[in-house]
Design a protein around this motif. Structure first.
Motif, mmCIF file in Angstrom:
data_model
loop_
_atom_site.group_PDB
_atom_site.id
_atom_site.type_symbol
_atom_site.label_atom_id
_atom_site.label_comp_id
_atom_site.label_asym_id
_atom_site.label_seq_id
_atom_site.Cartn_x
_atom_site.Cartn_y
_atom_site.Cartn_z
ATOM 1 N N VAL A 116 0.836 -1.145 0.005
ATOM 2 C CA VAL A 116 0.088 -0.004 0.061
ATOM 3 C C VAL A 116 1.111 1.190 -0.039
ATOM 4 C CG1 VAL A 116 -1.759 1.359 1.362
ATOM 5 C CG2 VAL A 116 -2.043 -1.390 1.268
ATOM 6 N N GLU A 117 0.551 2.197 -1.024
ATOM 7 C CA GLU A 117 1.610 3.067 -1.106
ATOM 8 C C GLU A 117 1.150 4.318 -0.586
ATOM 9 O OE1 GLU A 117 4.454 3.372 -3.833
ATOM 10 O OE2 GLU A 117 4.413 1.245 -3.551
ATOM 11 N N LYS A 118 -0.327 4.747 -0.685
ATOM 12 C CA LYS A 118 -1.194 5.745 -0.051
ATOM 13 C C LYS A 118 -2.342 5.509 0.056
ATOM 14 C CE LYS A 118 -2.289 10.324 -2.234
ATOM 15 N NZ LYS A 118 -2.118 11.107 -3.294
ATOM 16 N N ILE A 119 -3.021 6.039 1.060
ATOM 17 C CA ILE A 119 -4.477 6.048 1.245
ATOM 18 C C ILE A 119 -5.103 7.421 1.682
ATOM 19 C CG2 ILE A 119 -6.112 5.077 2.941
ATOM 20 C CD1 ILE A 119 -3.943 2.995 3.859
ATOM 21 N N VAL A 120 -6.182 7.730 1.183
ATOM 22 C CA VAL A 120 -6.984 8.927 1.072
ATOM 23 C C VAL A 120 -8.342 8.637 1.785
ATOM 24 C CG1 VAL A 120 -7.780 11.310 0.068
ATOM 25 C CG2 VAL A 120 -5.517 10.052 -0.611
ATOM 26 N N VAL A 131 -23.670 -8.564 2.527
ATOM 27 C CA VAL A 131 -24.457 -7.517 2.039
ATOM 28 C C VAL A 131 -23.665 -6.349 1.308
ATOM 29 C CG1 VAL A 131 -26.415 -8.121 3.383
ATOM 30 C CG2 VAL A 131 -24.787 -6.314 3.917
ATOM 31 N N THR A 132 -22.341 -6.716 1.178
ATOM 32 C CA THR A 132 -21.497 -5.538 0.410
ATOM 33 C C THR A 132 -21.709 -5.305 -0.754
ATOM 34 O OG1 THR A 132 -19.698 -6.515 1.914
ATOM 35 C CG2 THR A 132 -18.939 -5.041 0.001
ATOM 36 N N GLU A 133 -22.180 -3.930 -1.057
ATOM 37 C CA GLU A 133 -22.407 -3.380 -2.271
ATOM 38 C C GLU A 133 -21.199 -3.273 -3.216
ATOM 39 O OE1 GLU A 133 -23.182 1.300 -3.742
ATOM 40 O OE2 GLU A 133 -23.852 0.752 -1.907
ATOM 41 N N ILE A 134 -21.507 -3.742 -4.513
ATOM 42 C CA ILE A 134 -20.397 -3.551 -5.564
ATOM 43 C C ILE A 134 -20.856 -2.787 -6.604
ATOM 44 C CG2 ILE A 134 -19.098 -5.106 -7.102
ATOM 45 C CD1 ILE A 134 -19.444 -7.449 -5.160
ATOM 46 N N SER A 135 -20.244 -1.574 -6.354
ATOM 47 C CA SER A 135 -20.665 -0.541 -7.528
ATOM 48 C C SER A 135 -19.672 0.270 -8.302
ATOM 49 C CB SER A 135 -21.603 0.432 -6.795
ATOM 50 O OG SER A 135 -22.825 0.024 -6.351
ATOM 51 N N PRO A 136 -19.826 0.727 -9.431
ATOM 52 C CA PRO A 136 -19.021 1.491 -10.303
ATOM 53 C C PRO A 136 -18.652 2.768 -9.314
ATOM 54 C CG PRO A 136 -21.027 2.026 -11.287
ATOM 55 C CD PRO A 136 -21.241 0.881 -10.358
ATOM 56 N N LEU A 137 -17.384 2.854 -9.491
ATOM 57 C CA LEU A 137 -16.840 4.394 -8.955
ATOM 58 C C LEU A 137 -17.340 5.343 -9.866
ATOM 59 C CD1 LEU A 137 -15.156 5.712 -6.577
ATOM 60 C CD2 LEU A 137 -13.391 5.823 -8.104
ATOM 61 N N ASN A 138 -18.062 6.490 -9.268
ATOM 62 C CA ASN A 138 -18.387 7.665 -10.222
ATOM 63 C C ASN A 138 -17.397 8.675 -9.812
ATOM 64 O OD1 ASN A 138 -20.286 6.337 -11.744
ATOM 65 N ND2 ASN A 138 -21.780 6.609 -10.084
ATOM 66 N N VAL A 139 -17.529 9.220 -8.369
ATOM 67 C CA VAL A 139 -17.072 10.172 -8.163
ATOM 68 C C VAL A 139 -16.280 10.097 -6.728
ATOM 69 C CG1 VAL A 139 -16.805 12.866 -7.657
ATOM 70 C CG2 VAL A 139 -18.220 11.739 -9.499
ATOM 71 N N PHE A 140 -15.154 10.154 -6.552
ATOM 72 C CA PHE A 140 -14.647 10.181 -5.133
ATOM 73 C C PHE A 140 -14.118 11.944 -4.638
ATOM 74 C CE2 PHE A 140 -10.652 10.256 -2.772
ATOM 75 C CZ PHE A 140 -10.752 9.541 -1.441
ATOM 76 N N PHE A 141 -14.652 11.922 -3.450
ATOM 77 C CA PHE A 141 -14.312 13.265 -2.910
ATOM 78 C C PHE A 141 -13.518 13.103 -1.635
ATOM 79 C CE2 PHE A 141 -18.673 13.795 -4.603
ATOM 80 C CZ PHE A 141 -18.514 14.952 -5.620
ATOM 81 N N GLU A 142 -12.424 13.843 -1.584
ATOM 82 C CA GLU A 142 -11.442 13.511 -0.477
ATOM 83 C C GLU A 142 -12.101 14.326 0.826
ATOM 84 O OE1 GLU A 142 -6.865 14.937 0.687
ATOM 85 O OE2 GLU A 142 -7.367 14.555 -1.400
ATOM 86 N N ALA A 143 -12.165 13.926 1.868
ATOM 87 C CA ALA A 143 -12.486 14.149 3.077
ATOM 88 C C ALA A 143 -11.517 15.401 3.622
ATOM 89 C CB ALA A 143 -12.605 12.999 4.178
#
Length: 180
Positions: free
Chosen positions: A29-33, A130-142
Motif C-alpha cells: 500500500v503506497e497511499k491512502i486517502v 451485503v457488501t454493495e459492489i458498484s462502479p466508482l463515479n466520483v471520489f471526494f477527498e475528506a
C-alpha cells in the motif's frame, strides 16, 4: 527507476478511520486517502453533511497500491475479513447509509474480482454478505483532519475501543501481508 504496477481501490467498511488504519499496515500500500463516494447531491460534501445520512455518500478510503506486491484480490480479502460485510448500513455502533459496506470498482476486472471474492467469503459468515459492489463515479477527498486519523489520535476513545481491536484482528488473520 523501478516500474511499479500501481492500481487504485476504493472501499467503504464503516468509518473510514478504521479502514484507513487497517490498510496503513498492509505491504504494497503506497497511499491512502479518506473520502466520500456514492452520493447523489451536487458539490463536494462535508463530513457534517455525510454524517447526516442524507447525501447518499459512504465513508470510503481510496488505496493506491503496488499490484506486484499485493493483489487487488488480497486487498479485498483483507477488507472483507476486517469489517462485518453482513450488516446493512452499519458497523458496530456506527449506523446509517454512510457506514455501508461497499466496493467501488474502477474497471470491469475489479468488478469481476469483487464478485468472486464476495461469493468466496460468504460461507465464512453466518449471515449473508451485503457488501454493495458498484462502479466508482466520483471520489471526494475528506477534510484534512480525517486523514491519517488513527496515527494522529490513538489515545482517543473511539480509536482505543474500535480501531485497535480491528488492527489486532488484521495482525492475527493476515500477518503475512503486513509491513515489517
Amino acid at each position: 527507476m523501478i516500474n511499479k504496477n500501481i492500481q487504485v481501490a476504493t472501499l467503504g467498511g464503516g468509518c473510514f478511520w478504521c479502514t484507513e488504519a487497517v490498510f496503513q499496515e498492509v505491504k504494497g500500500v503506497e497511499k491512502i486517502v479518506s473520502g466520500y463516494s456514492g452520493g447523489n447531491v451536487p458539490g463536494h460534501p462535508t463530513y457534517r453533511e455525510i454524517c447526516s445520512g442524507l447525501t447518499g455518500h459512504a465513508e470510503v478510503i481510496q488505496i493506491t497500491f503496488d499490484a506486484d506486491v499485493i493483489s487487488y484480490e488480497d486487498i479485498l480479502v483483507i477488507f472483507m475479513t476486517t469489517h462485518d460485510p453482513t450488516t446493512l448500513n452499519q458497523q458496530g455502533a456506527d449506523r446509517g447509509t454512510q457506514y455501508r459496506s461497499v466496493i467501488y470498482y474502477h474497471n470491469a476486472l475489479q468488478k469481476e474480482i469483487a464478485e468472486v471474492v464476495s461469493k468466496e467469503i460468504t460461507p465464512y459468515y453466518k449471515n449473508p454478505v451485503v457488501t454493495e459492489i458498484s462502479p466508482l463515479n466520483v471520489f471526494f477527498e475528506a477534510e484534512k483532519e480525517h486523514q491519517d486519523y488513527y496515527r494522529n489520535n490513538q489515545e482517543q476513545g473511539y480509536c482505543s475501543f474500535v480501531i485497535t481491536p480491528k488492527l489486532a484482528k488484521l495482525r492475527k488473520l493476515h500477518s503475512d501481508k503486513l509491513k515489517n
